[in-house]
Design a protein around this motif. Structure first.
Motif, PDB file in Angstrom:
ATOM      1  N   VAL A   2      38.005  -8.083  13.423  1.00  0.00           N
ATOM      2  CA  VAL A   2      38.122  -7.100  12.260  1.00  0.00           C
ATOM      3  C   VAL A   2      39.426  -7.125  11.471  1.00  0.00           C
ATOM      4  O   VAL A   2      40.675  -6.645  12.211  1.00  0.00           O
ATOM      5  CB  VAL A   2      37.462  -5.859  12.410  1.00  0.00           C
ATOM      6  N   ARG A   3      38.867  -7.686  10.623  1.00  0.00           N
ATOM      7  CA  ARG A   3      40.307  -6.983   9.702  1.00  0.00           C
ATOM      8  C   ARG A   3      40.750  -7.222   8.698  1.00  0.00           C
ATOM      9  O   ARG A   3      40.274  -7.505   7.391  1.00  0.00           O
ATOM     10  CB  ARG A   3      41.302  -8.978   9.619  1.00  0.00           C
ATOM     11  N   THR A   4      40.406  -6.200   8.689  1.00  0.00           N
ATOM     12  CA  THR A   4      40.575  -4.985   7.831  1.00  0.00           C
ATOM     13  C   THR A   4      41.837  -3.534   7.450  1.00  0.00           C
ATOM     14  O   THR A   4      42.418  -3.524   8.165  1.00  0.00           O
ATOM     15  CB  THR A   4      39.475  -4.111   7.140  1.00  0.00           C
ATOM     16  N   SER A   5      42.157  -3.752   5.809  1.00  0.00           N
ATOM     17  CA  SER A   5      43.438  -3.206   6.210  1.00  0.00           C
ATOM     18  C   SER A   5      43.414  -1.975   4.700  1.00  0.00           C
ATOM     19  O   SER A   5      43.102  -1.817   3.986  1.00  0.00           O
ATOM     20  CB  SER A   5      44.706  -3.984   5.367  1.00  0.00           C
ATOM     21  N   TYR A  15      44.147   2.217  -0.669  1.00  0.00           N
ATOM     22  CA  TYR A  15      43.883   0.780  -1.743  1.00  0.00           C
ATOM     23  C   TYR A  15      42.947   0.389  -0.131  1.00  0.00           C
ATOM     24  O   TYR A  15      43.317   0.394   0.701  1.00  0.00           O
ATOM     25  CB  TYR A  15      44.889   0.153  -2.124  1.00  0.00           C
ATOM     26  N   CYS A  16      42.410  -0.685  -0.410  1.00  0.00           N
ATOM     27  CA  CYS A  16      41.627  -1.583   0.702  1.00  0.00           C
ATOM     28  C   CYS A  16      41.501  -3.164   0.388  1.00  0.00           C
ATOM     29  O   CYS A  16      41.367  -3.235  -0.541  1.00  0.00           O
ATOM     30  CB  CYS A  16      40.347  -1.224   1.443  1.00  0.00           C
ATOM     31  N   GLY A  23      30.478  -2.673   4.379  1.00  0.00           N
ATOM     32  CA  GLY A  23      31.045  -2.100   3.640  1.00  0.00           C
ATOM     33  C   GLY A  23      32.275  -0.778   3.399  1.00  0.00           C
ATOM     34  O   GLY A  23      32.410   0.240   3.153  1.00  0.00           O
ATOM     35  N   GLN A  24      33.150  -1.405   5.183  1.00  0.00           N
ATOM     36  CA  GLN A  24      33.992  -0.775   5.313  1.00  0.00           C
ATOM     37  C   GLN A  24      35.331  -0.906   4.439  1.00  0.00           C
ATOM     38  O   GLN A  24      36.518   0.041   4.575  1.00  0.00           O
ATOM     39  CB  GLN A  24      33.853  -1.363   6.669  1.00  0.00           C
ATOM     40  N   VAL A  25      35.072  -1.093   3.234  1.00  0.00           N
ATOM     41  CA  VAL A  25      36.435  -1.702   2.463  1.00  0.00           C
ATOM     42  C   VAL A  25      36.331  -0.536   1.382  1.00  0.00           C
ATOM     43  O   VAL A  25      37.238  -0.278   0.804  1.00  0.00           O
ATOM     44  CB  VAL A  25      36.715  -2.988   1.496  1.00  0.00           C
ATOM     45  N   GLY A  26      35.090   0.194   0.966  1.00  0.00           N
ATOM     46  CA  GLY A  26      34.191   1.569   0.454  1.00  0.00           C
ATOM     47  C   GLY A  26      34.677   1.085  -1.424  1.00  0.00           C
ATOM     48  O   GLY A  26      34.766   2.062  -2.283  1.00  0.00           O
ATOM     49  N   ASN A  27      34.316  -0.309  -1.451  1.00  0.00           N
ATOM     50  CA  ASN A  27      33.984  -0.505  -2.924  1.00  0.00           C
ATOM     51  C   ASN A  27      32.998  -1.055  -3.330  1.00  0.00           C
ATOM     52  O   ASN A  27      32.599  -1.694  -4.495  1.00  0.00           O
ATOM     53  CB  ASN A  27      35.551  -1.963  -2.961  1.00  0.00           C
ATOM     54  N   GLY A  28      31.920  -0.860  -2.573  1.00  0.00           N
ATOM     55  CA  GLY A  28      30.378  -1.372  -2.962  1.00  0.00           C
ATOM     56  C   GLY A  28      29.872  -1.372  -2.687  1.00  0.00           C
ATOM     57  O   GLY A  28      28.663  -2.377  -3.044  1.00  0.00           O
ATOM     58  N   PRO A  36      43.477  -5.445  -2.694  1.00  0.00           N
ATOM     59  CA  PRO A  36      43.890  -4.702  -2.370  1.00  0.00           C
ATOM     60  C   PRO A  36      42.845  -4.460  -3.304  1.00  0.00           C
ATOM     61  O   PRO A  36      43.155  -4.249  -4.828  1.00  0.00           O
ATOM     62  CB  PRO A  36      45.120  -4.163  -2.063  1.00  0.00           C
ATOM     63  N   VAL A  37      41.985  -2.920  -3.865  1.00  0.00           N
ATOM     64  CA  VAL A  37      41.154  -2.817  -4.445  1.00  0.00           C
ATOM     65  C   VAL A  37      41.831  -0.766  -4.440  1.00  0.00           C
ATOM     66  O   VAL A  37      41.073  -0.338  -3.419  1.00  0.00           O
ATOM     67  CB  VAL A  37      39.319  -2.801  -4.493  1.00  0.00           C
ATOM     68  N   LYS A  38      40.964   0.295  -5.287  1.00  0.00           N
ATOM     69  CA  LYS A  38      41.835   1.522  -5.867  1.00  0.00           C
ATOM     70  C   LYS A  38      40.285   1.906  -5.092  1.00  0.00           C
ATOM     71  O   LYS A  38      39.113   1.333  -5.638  1.00  0.00           O
ATOM     72  CB  LYS A  38      41.984   1.816  -7.098  1.00  0.00           C
TER      73      LYS A  38
END
Length: 84
Positions: A2-5, A15-16, A23-28, A36-38
């Protein structure tokens, strides 16, 4: 793998970015996020657990609120459902 930062700025903005199948980035969304998204403001601590089966994130804000998101197949997000 998995490549998520993620990164927290000096003023507490979280920021993710990266792979987002659970949905692990958390941007819906469940679409990969290439920039990067806040996700949250006023973050004090951030934790993520990413391996081949678990992709869950959690953050605590400066006022003590806990936020969790991502893979939820076993209810690990804690919102009463099993939906990512």
């Amino acid at each position: 793998s998995v490549r998520t930062s993620a990164a927290i700025t000096t003023n507490g903005d979280l920021y993710c970015w990266g792979e987002n199948g659970c949905g692990q980035v958390g941007n819906g969304s469940f679409n990969d996020q290439y920039t990067p998204v806040k996700v949250l403001e006023n973050v004090k601590k951030f934790y993520f657990h990413y391996d081949t089966s678990v992709r869950t994130s959690a953050a605590i804000t400066t006022n003590g609120d806990l936020y969790c998101w991502g893979n939820n197949g076993c209810g690990q997000v804690g919102n009463g459902s099993f939906n990512d």
